[in-house]
Design a protein around this motif. Structure first.
Motif, PDB file in Angstrom:
ATOM      1  N   ILE A   1      22.132  40.906  33.586  1.00  0.00           N
ATOM      2  CA  ILE A   1      21.574  40.539  34.888  1.00  0.00           C
ATOM      3  C   ILE A   1      21.543  41.780  35.775  1.00  0.00           C
ATOM      4  O   ILE A   1      22.535  42.514  35.879  1.00  0.00           O
ATOM      5  CB  ILE A   1      22.430  39.438  35.550  1.00  0.00           C
ATOM      6  CG1 ILE A   1      22.601  38.249  34.578  1.00  0.00           C
ATOM      7  CG2 ILE A   1      21.805  38.970  36.853  1.00  0.00           C
ATOM      8  CD1 ILE A   1      23.678  37.281  34.992  1.00  0.00           C
TER       9      ILE A   1
ATOM     10  N   LEU B   1      21.152  43.266  39.522  1.00  0.00           N
ATOM     11  CA  LEU B   1      21.364  42.843  40.909  1.00  0.00           C
ATOM     12  C   LEU B   1      21.015  43.969  41.876  1.00  0.00           C
ATOM     13  O   LEU B   1      21.185  45.151  41.562  1.00  0.00           O
ATOM     14  CB  LEU B   1      22.825  42.433  41.132  1.00  0.00           C
ATOM     15  CG  LEU B   1      23.443  41.434  40.148  1.00  0.00           C
ATOM     16  CD1 LEU B   1      24.900  41.187  40.506  1.00  0.00           C
ATOM     17  CD2 LEU B   1      22.659  40.136  40.141  1.00  0.00           C
TER      18      LEU B   1
ATOM     19  N   ARG C   1      21.788  40.021  45.019  1.00  0.00           N
ATOM     20  CA  ARG C   1      20.700  39.096  44.675  1.00  0.00           C
ATOM     21  C   ARG C   1      20.079  39.540  43.353  1.00  0.00           C
ATOM     22  O   ARG C   1      19.933  40.739  43.108  1.00  0.00           O
ATOM     23  CB  ARG C   1      19.665  39.068  45.798  1.00  0.00           C
ATOM     24  CG  ARG C   1      18.667  37.919  45.694  1.00  0.00           C
ATOM     25  CD  ARG C   1      17.750  37.915  46.916  1.00  0.00           C
ATOM     26  NE  ARG C   1      18.470  37.579  48.138  1.00  0.00           N
ATOM     27  CZ  ARG C   1      18.695  36.335  48.543  1.00  0.00           C
ATOM     28  NH1 ARG C   1      18.258  35.302  47.827  1.00  0.00           N
ATOM     29  NH2 ARG C   1      19.336  36.123  49.686  1.00  0.00           N
ATOM     30  N   ILE C   2      19.714  38.569  42.543  1.00  0.00           N
ATOM     31  CA  ILE C   2      19.197  38.869  41.200  1.00  0.00           C
ATOM     32  C   ILE C   2      17.782  39.436  41.308  1.00  0.00           C
ATOM     33  O   ILE C   2      16.880  38.795  41.872  1.00  0.00           O
ATOM     34  CB  ILE C   2      19.194  37.596  40.325  1.00  0.00           C
ATOM     35  CG1 ILE C   2      20.625  37.061  40.158  1.00  0.00           C
ATOM     36  CG2 ILE C   2      18.582  37.892  38.951  1.00  0.00           C
ATOM     37  CD1 ILE C   2      20.695  35.727  39.437  1.00  0.00           C
TER      38      ILE C   2
ATOM     39  N   ALA D   1      16.685  39.098  35.054  1.00  0.00           N
ATOM     40  CA  ALA D   1      17.677  38.918  33.993  1.00  0.00           C
ATOM     41  C   ALA D   1      16.970  38.909  32.655  1.00  0.00           C
ATOM     42  O   ALA D   1      15.788  38.539  32.562  1.00  0.00           O
ATOM     43  CB  ALA D   1      18.464  37.627  34.203  1.00  0.00           C
TER      44      ALA D   1
ATOM     45  N   ILE E   1      20.194  31.361  36.838  1.00  0.00           N
ATOM     46  CA  ILE E   1      20.043  32.817  36.782  1.00  0.00           C
ATOM     47  C   ILE E   1      18.547  33.095  36.761  1.00  0.00           C
ATOM     48  O   ILE E   1      17.911  33.142  35.693  1.00  0.00           O
ATOM     49  CB  ILE E   1      20.749  33.403  35.547  1.00  0.00           C
ATOM     50  CG1 ILE E   1      22.237  33.066  35.576  1.00  0.00           C
ATOM     51  CG2 ILE E   1      20.553  34.917  35.496  1.00  0.00           C
ATOM     52  CD1 ILE E   1      23.002  33.527  34.377  1.00  0.00           C
TER      53      ILE E   1
ATOM     54  N   TYR F   1      23.522  35.915  43.044  1.00  0.00           N
ATOM     55  CA  TYR F   1      24.304  35.877  41.809  1.00  0.00           C
ATOM     56  C   TYR F   1      25.665  35.252  42.058  1.00  0.00           C
ATOM     57  O   TYR F   1      26.375  35.615  43.006  1.00  0.00           O
ATOM     58  CB  TYR F   1      24.487  37.286  41.242  1.00  0.00           C
ATOM     59  CG  TYR F   1      25.439  37.346  40.060  1.00  0.00           C
ATOM     60  CD1 TYR F   1      25.044  36.875  38.815  1.00  0.00           C
ATOM     61  CD2 TYR F   1      26.727  37.852  40.211  1.00  0.00           C
ATOM     62  CE1 TYR F   1      25.916  36.919  37.728  1.00  0.00           C
ATOM     63  CE2 TYR F   1      27.603  37.905  39.139  1.00  0.00           C
ATOM     64  CZ  TYR F   1      27.189  37.426  37.898  1.00  0.00           C
ATOM     65  OH  TYR F   1      28.053  37.460  36.837  1.00  0.00           O
TER      66      TYR F   1
END
Length: 636
Positions: free
Chosen positions: A130, A132, A137-138, A141, A155, A161
């Motif tokens: 993942i 970030l 914040r994602i 992924a 996800i 996250y």
């Protein structure tokens, strides 16, 4: 083994020392779950592997790279956009979880610096990589998990996250404090469980392998309930757990690879006593790399074996079907002579046949004391009835002659393909499969080219022109095919060399033993490499390899002959794919096989037979165990 929380914690500490301040030069994604970073450290360039493969999720430094696709995947392109040229700040493992966080300092187009993270979750089928931003914040992924897959934890890009929920176990530093105060760190809910399970469910980061090893060192049955342990047994557990927890809290790993049957089967960041034959490594990454590289090579080996076996099985089934058709043709035409007899009788007694008759009953021939009935076809004259039976007779004879002509060739083809299938089953090294692939290309492809050449020889046409003398597209295509066939014949005339060498062993007296990896090598060993006085070995009435004992004009000892025969038994059909009893060593199997042996001068090649097909005479037979000579295999 999959990473446990303890190994992950120690690995993160090791990677942090190695990669802190390193610059990310290149990013690759050779597989669906694997991402490679080429990083420049103070000690030179290193390769960092991030993998969320459900079978073996891991983060490690590696020496082995894989071939990259021509078109990089989207996730790889995203990482290149954000992280290429960035610097690694830290590598951490939060709370002894199976998670590694890589903090990276990134400078954008406006020369603004921000910190982004790569989070590698190594949790079996829930593993993920993942990416970030600085606000946690994602960005993206590798594996997207939406609400339809998980209601608890999404996800997806643009989501905040959230780390996996805490397990509610005792941290290793707290467990160490409890042991130092004389108390075993076991949760109240786990008191009634078996010892190994109680340790596993109570201390954060422990794996079943580590918990079982603690019980082994304390000489306690791991299946025994913890509540039933005596005070002496608990006292035996305390110093072992204390030693392990001290090594964990002080970040003093002892990376070790554990071998079983000579193969690296497992590894751990700590030294275990009941996991196999230990071999120490300098770093955890090195231990992981050794085990995983062997596992990957084995998986690729098995995939290649399945591919070759699939090709051979298809050819074997096709040849077996043709053989059964020829055998059925021979059975169906066993009474072909009766058709001729019935046709001659119909012609001889045609004056008795009336147009509306459906059968003819006449005295039997040659037994005139009995009568026989011949079925007739309605609407045909008596002469036509007789000619019909004679026509059926001629077709049956032609069918039988054709079947007999091809029967032996198909039997040889089935036996040859069966020997190749056995060679695939007996293969233990990539060189064995390369040798079989070479034989398939050279032998089976040669058969196809020969049949194609014969078919082309039977065709008579004028390239580029039809019978009327005019050009036609059909004949132009035939001319193109003929030119291509000629080109293929010229290219196939250039023989390629077998990429593998025969197996070599040394037996009693230092005598060399050679064993072919495929039928072409078998022929070459027997008829070109071996001297006439050398001894030739083969399994009796079974597919197997040709084994040559080089005597150099001397009489070999009985022990050398028995050892060479055991090698032939090891690579015979009766061995490992079909044996049920296996000894501890993979170089020996609980099988006894009859082996024929004789001087090479008594072995003859069958004319026009497939490679490896021979006949031999004046031989002796030994009943030996299937095994390889111990510690006497030649170096590769």
């Amino acid at each position: 083994m999959p990473l446990d929380g303890i190994s992950t914690h120690l690995l993160a500490n090791e990677l942090n020392k190695e990669l802190s301040g390193a610059r990310i030069d290149k990013i690759y994604q050779p597989g669906r779950f694997d991402v490679f970073f080429t990083v420049r450290t103070q000690n030179g360039n290193s390769k960092l592997l991030l993998s969320c493969d459900p079978q073996s999720p891991r983060v490690q430094l590696t020496e082995h790279m894989r071939e990259n696709p021509q078109m990089p995947p989207n996730f790889c392109m995203l990482l290149r956009k954000h992280l290429q040229g960035a610097r690694i700040l830290a590598v951490e493992c939060p709370h002894f979880e199976r998670i590694i966080e890589i903090s990276i300092s990134v400078t954008d187009e406006l020369h603004d610096t921000s910190t982004k993270k790569l989070v590698i979750e190594m949790m079996g089928r829930y593993s993920n990589i993942i990416f970030l931003n600085s606000e946690n914040r994602i960005i993206d992924a590798l594996v997207h998990v939406d609400s339809s897959t998980s209601r608890v934890r999404e996800i997806m890009p643009a989501r905040i996250y959230e780390a996996p929920p805490a397990q509610g176990k005792i941290a290793p530093d707290q467990a160490l404090s409890m042991i130092e105060s004389g108390k075993m760190p076991i949760l109240k809910d786990s008191m009634q469980r078996p010892v190994a399970k109680a340790i596993l469910d109570s201390i954060l980061g422990f794996s079943p392998l580590l918990a079982n090893d603690i019980c082994f060192q304390a000489k306690i049955d791991p299946r025994c309930g913890y509540s039933s342990l005596s005070a002496d047994q608990i006292s035996a557990l305390l110093p072992i757990c204390q030693k392990i927890l001290k090594a964990i809290c002080s970040c003093e790993p002892s990376p070790t690879v554990y071998y079983i049957d000579g193969e690296p089967k497992d590894w751990h960041a700590l030294s275990l006593k009941d996991a196999g034959i230990p071999r120490s490594c300098k770093t955890i990454s090195e231990a992981m790399d050794q085990v995983q590289y062997f596992s990957d090579m084995r998986l690729r080996f098995e995939a290649r074996r399945r591919s070759i076996r699939s090709i051979l099985t298809m050819a074997f089934n096709h040849a077996s079907k043709k053989l059964s058709i020829h055998e059925e043709d021979i059975r169906d035409t066993d009474n072909a002579g009766k058709l001729k007899q019935e046709g001659e009788l119909v012609l001889a007694y045609q004056y008795l046949i009336k147009p509306e008759d459906t059968s003819l009953t006449i005295p039997d021939y040659p037994d005139f004391g009995q009568s026989t009935t011949i079925d007739l076809e309605p609407g045909m004259t008596a002469s036509e009835q007789g000619q019909l039976y004679l026509k059926r007779y001629r077709k049956a004879i032609s069918r039988r002659e054709s079947a007999l002509r091809f029967l032996e060739a198909e039997k040889d083809e089935v036996a040859y393909l069966d020997s190749l299938l056995h060679a695939v089953d007996a293969a233990s090294e990539i060189e064995d499969l390369l040798a079989i692939e070479y034989e398939i290309k050279t032998s089976l492809s040669a058969d196809k080219e020969e049949r194609s050449r014969q078919n082309n020889a039977n065709q008579v046409y004028y390239p580029g022109k039809s019978k009327s003398g005019k050009a036609s597209s059909r004949n132009l295509r035939q001319a193109a095919r003929a030119a291509q066939a000629k080109k293929n014949r010229s290219s196939s005339a250039k023989k390629t060399e077998d990429p593998s060498e025969p197996r070599k062993y040394y037996v009693d007296g230092g005598l060399e033993v050679l064993s072919g990896r495929n039928n072409i090598q078998n022929d070459n060993l027997t008829f070109h490499v071996a001297a006439k006085e050398d001894l030739w070995f083969h399994a009796k009435n079974l597919p197997g390899t040709h084994v040559i004992l080089r005597t150099y004009g001397k009489a070999p000892s009985d022990k050398a002959i028995t050892q060479a025969a055991s090698i032939a038994a090891y690579y015979s059909r009766s061995n490992k794919p079909f044996s049920s009893g296996m000894s501890e060593s993979k170089t020996e199997y609980d099988v006894r096989v009859e082996i024929d042996y004789c001087p090479v001068s008594h072995v003859k090649k069958i004319p026009k037979a497939k490679p490896g097909m021979v006949i031999y005479e004046e031989y002796n037979t030994l009943l030996v165990s299937a095994k390889l000579p111990r510690n006497q295999e030649s170096p590769k």
